[in-house]
Design a protein around this motif. Structure first.
Motif, short mmCIF file in Angstrom:
data_model
loop_
_atom_site.label_atom_id
_atom_site.label_comp_id
_atom_site.label_asym_id
_atom_site.label_seq_id
_atom_site.Cartn_x
_atom_site.Cartn_y
_atom_site.Cartn_z
N PHE A 191 0.84 -1.21 0.00
CA PHE A 191 0.00 0.00 0.00
C PHE A 191 0.87 1.26 0.00
O PHE A 191 0.46 2.30 -0.51
N ILE A 192 2.09 1.12 0.55
CA ILE A 192 2.99 2.27 0.49
C ILE A 192 3.48 2.47 -0.95
O ILE A 192 3.54 3.59 -1.46
N LEU A 193 3.77 1.32 -1.60
CA LEU A 193 4.16 1.40 -3.01
C LEU A 193 3.05 2.03 -3.83
O LEU A 193 3.28 2.90 -4.69
N ALA A 194 1.81 1.61 -3.56
CA ALA A 194 0.66 2.16 -4.28
C ALA A 194 0.54 3.66 -4.04
O ALA A 194 0.34 4.45 -4.98
N ALA A 195 0.69 4.05 -2.78
CA ALA A 195 0.59 5.47 -2.46
C ALA A 195 1.68 6.26 -3.17
O ALA A 195 1.45 7.35 -3.69
N ARG A 196 2.88 5.65 -3.19
CA ARG A 196 3.98 6.34 -3.85
C ARG A 196 3.73 6.46 -5.36
O ARG A 196 4.03 7.46 -5.98
N SER A 197 3.14 5.40 -5.94
CA SER A 197 2.94 5.39 -7.38
C SER A 197 1.90 6.41 -7.82
O SER A 197 1.91 6.84 -8.97
#
Lengths: 335, 333
Positions: free
Chosen positions: B224-230
């Protein structure tokens, strides 16, 4: 392993230097003047000379390096002299206490036995009580014994030593009159009778300090045992027909002791700090009491030396705990 | 593990059975008897010391030499004549006690109940503020070193350094050094309060920082952090929106521990005679002042000590309950 120890030892040096610098800078702000209690009739230039004799009046960094030199070179040198009867350090300036006008280390050596008797004994007693409690509470999880153990360790965590000490004084020396409320440090153990007196006066401070140790270590012991009791190797040991005693006391206990031993090592310096309060309650004139009086008397060299010794203890025992962990647990590799 | 369930799932459930995360936590917390008891005791004592002065409105600093050394109202309960354990009736007659001072008065005639209430105000206020300060520092350092890779080594070495300091001696030294300057600039009460709070806060943030850092490091690898970053979330938003809510539970647990240690540390400093002055006492100071005459007046030491221990015990039990309630692995069961 050896490289790890050496690396940690080298890393400890800047840590200790930094701590000593912080302590030195902090204490340099102290408002007190060692000449404040001198008679007013002493002329100013003589006072200035006396100040310089105490090592004051020079710039900050010079004083800091002088102190470092005294602490790390001169004092160990004096110790070696005392050990081997040589006199290679003769004529060098030692760290001198402002309130006693004697070398700081002489006073500390004088006070150390009292602290060690009470504190070390309390720690040993606390650990010896805590380990069986932890084992039984884990083996019989959620039993009455376990619940009682949880309650006692909660109380041990929560009741500060300056209250539990006062309560045991009220009960055992005021109401019952069984034990002396003040620790008599001049007491010399010569025979059985005097040993009993020594034992009597040690019971209360040792118990107060041991309660805290027990509270912490028994919790650690319990959770370490619980972690191990459900492991596969325990089932294997039981399946191959080992007795319950050797399963728990040999297989599980040895594996559970790994984290507990490091916790025990880590707790040793902390208990010296905690002993400050207990010594104050029972009027033991050990290191902690020496520190308090030195703080109140503005005896900067004494305060600095004692706090720095505490810092050294913390760093050393952290190192010991890390090394022990590696030695005891073959799964840990430091390379 | 504690991230919010996506809205899609929440909406697909029937309206009545919707369970928020915090309702779950509360349900689990309520089932922990010790924690509920602790919460009740803590609330009771906090309310007592906050609103107590309006109900029991005797001035705690008022001297009344004529009425000094009153004993607590419950003394007759300890009176009997068949053992020497309790108070003999003839000495009970000589004692002064009464409803005017339910817990008695001290050697200057100050009402013990009133000093206890006012002392508790200071003790508990110091505990809360110092704990809040420690949490803010600890979380800030933990998040910074967990999230910003460049700062990590530096901040963690610094944390290790502070952990290696002998804290209690250092606290005493700092108290001694800065007491007079702060007293001069903020007045005797506020000056010592600021000093004690800052000193305790500045020396008890390290565990929080380590826990928060470890949690942030683990969270950073999650999808979810990767998603938020993306989707281009700015770093600050990342921390406040995605990271902080997820490290809230360890922070809350260490906050309860912090509150307990702050109260004990303040009492310890006061007990060693380097905390609040005698005319502005806290529980620790009251206990310290009472120890000299403990043979004759044990109640003056017992009550403040009991209050400290009760509050700390309550807080520790709350921490225990919170730890269970916030751990989703336990909460499910």
């Amino acid at each position: 392993m050896i490289t790890f120890i050496i690396r940690r030892l080298i890393l400890a040096v800047p840590t200790l230097l930094f701590i000593s610098l912080i302590l030195f800078l902090l204490l340099d702000l102290a408002p007190g003047d060692p000449m404040a209690q001198m008679p007013l009739t002493i002329p100013d230039e003589v006072k200035q000379k006396m100040r310089e004799a105490l090592g004051l009046g020079e710039p900050l960094h010079i004083r800091y390096f002088k102190w470092l030199y005294q602490f790390f070179v001169v004092e160990p040198g004096y110790f070696l002299d005392w050990l081997f009867g040589t006199n290679m350090m003769e004529g060098t300036q030692r760290v001198v206490s402002w309130q006693f006008r004697t070398p700081v280390f002489d006073t500390i050596i004088e006070r150390l036995p009292q602290t060690l008797w009470v504190v070390a004994m309390a720690y040993v007693v606390g650990v010896l009580i805590a380990i069986p409690i932890g084992i039984i509470s884990a083996y019989k999880q959620y039993s009455v014994f376990d619940q009682a153990g949880t309650l006692v360790s909660m109380i041990g965590f929560s009741v500060p030593p300056f209250f539990s000490g006062v309560v045991v004084i009220v009960i055992f020396s005021v109401k019952l009159g069984w034990l002396p409320s003040i620790y008599d440090t001049t007491h010399v153990v010569k025979d059985w009778e005097s040993f009993k007196v020594q034992l009597m006066q040690m019971i209360m401070p040792v118990m107060v300090l041991a309660l805290q140790t027990t509270a912490q270590i028994s919790r650690y012991m319990r959770s370490a045992m619980l972690d191990n009791l459900n492991q596969d190797y325990v089932r294997t040991a039981r399946a191959k027909g080992l007795g319950e005693w050797s399963v728990v006391m040999v297989h599980v206990l040895r594996n559970s002791m790994i984290p507990v031993v490091t916790v025990i090592a880590l707790g040793i310096p902390a208990i010296f700090g905690g002993a400050i309060i207990t010594e104050q309650v029972f009027k033991v004139n050990g290191i902690g009491q020496l520190l308090i009086t030195a703080i109140q008397a503005n005896d900067i060299p004494m305060v600095q030396t004692i706090t720095f010794i505490f810092a050294v203890l913390i760093v050393v025992f952290n190192l010991i705990a890390d090394v022990l962990y590696g030695v005891l647990d073959p799964r840990i590799r430091y390379d | 593990m504690t991230e919010q369930t996506p809205d899609v799932i929440g909406e697909s459930q029937p309206r009545g059975k919707e369970r928020s995360q915090w309702a779950d936590v509360w349900r689990q917390f309520r089932s922990h008897k010790g924690a509920m008891m602790g919460a009740f005791v803590l609330l009771f004592i906090t309310f007592g010391v906050t609103f107590g002065p309006y109900i029991w409105d005797i001035d705690p600093t008022k001297l009344d030499i004529r009425n000094k050394d009153w004993r607590p109202i419950y003394m007759p309960l300890f009176s009997c004549s068949w053992t020497d354990w309790c108070i003999p009736p003839e000495s009970l007659e000589r004692m002064k006690y009464g409803w005017a001072h339910p817990l008695g008065t001290d050697n200057l005639g100050r009402d013990v109940l009133a000093t206890l209430i006012h002392g508790g105000r200071v003790s508990i206020a110091v505990g809360w503020v110092a704990m809040a300060l420690a949490m803010i520092i600890g979380t800030a350092i933990g998040v910074a070193s967990g999230y910003v890779k460049k700062l990590d080594g530096l901040l963690m070495r610094f944390t290790d350094l502070v952990l290696a300091l002998p804290l209690l001696p250092l606290l005493l030294v700092i108290m001694l050094l800065f007491r007079d300057t702060l007293r001069a600039s903020f007045g005797p009460e506020l000056g010592i309060f600021i000093l004690i709070v800052c000193v305790i806060g500045a020396t008890s943030w390290m565990q929080t920082a380590r826990i928060v850092r470890a949690d942030i490091l683990a969270l950073k690898e999650r999808e979810f952090i990767l998603a938020a970053r993306s989707i281009g979330t700015p770093p600050l938003k990342m921390v406040t929106r995605h990271l902080l809510p997820n490290v809230l539970s360890p922070i809350m647990v260490s906050a309860t521990l912090g509150l307990a240690t702050a109260i004990i540390t303040e009492s310890a400093i006061s007990f060693l005679g380097l905390g609040f002055p005698s005319d502005f006492p806290t529980w620790g100071k009251l206990l310290f002042d009472a120890t000299d005459r403990i043979q004759n007046f044990p109640e003056r030491a017992i009550w403040p000590g009991l209050m400290i221990s009760l509050v700390v015990l309550a807080v520790n039990y709350i921490g225990d309950g919170l730890r269970d309630a916030l751990d989703p692995r336990i909460r499910g069961r």
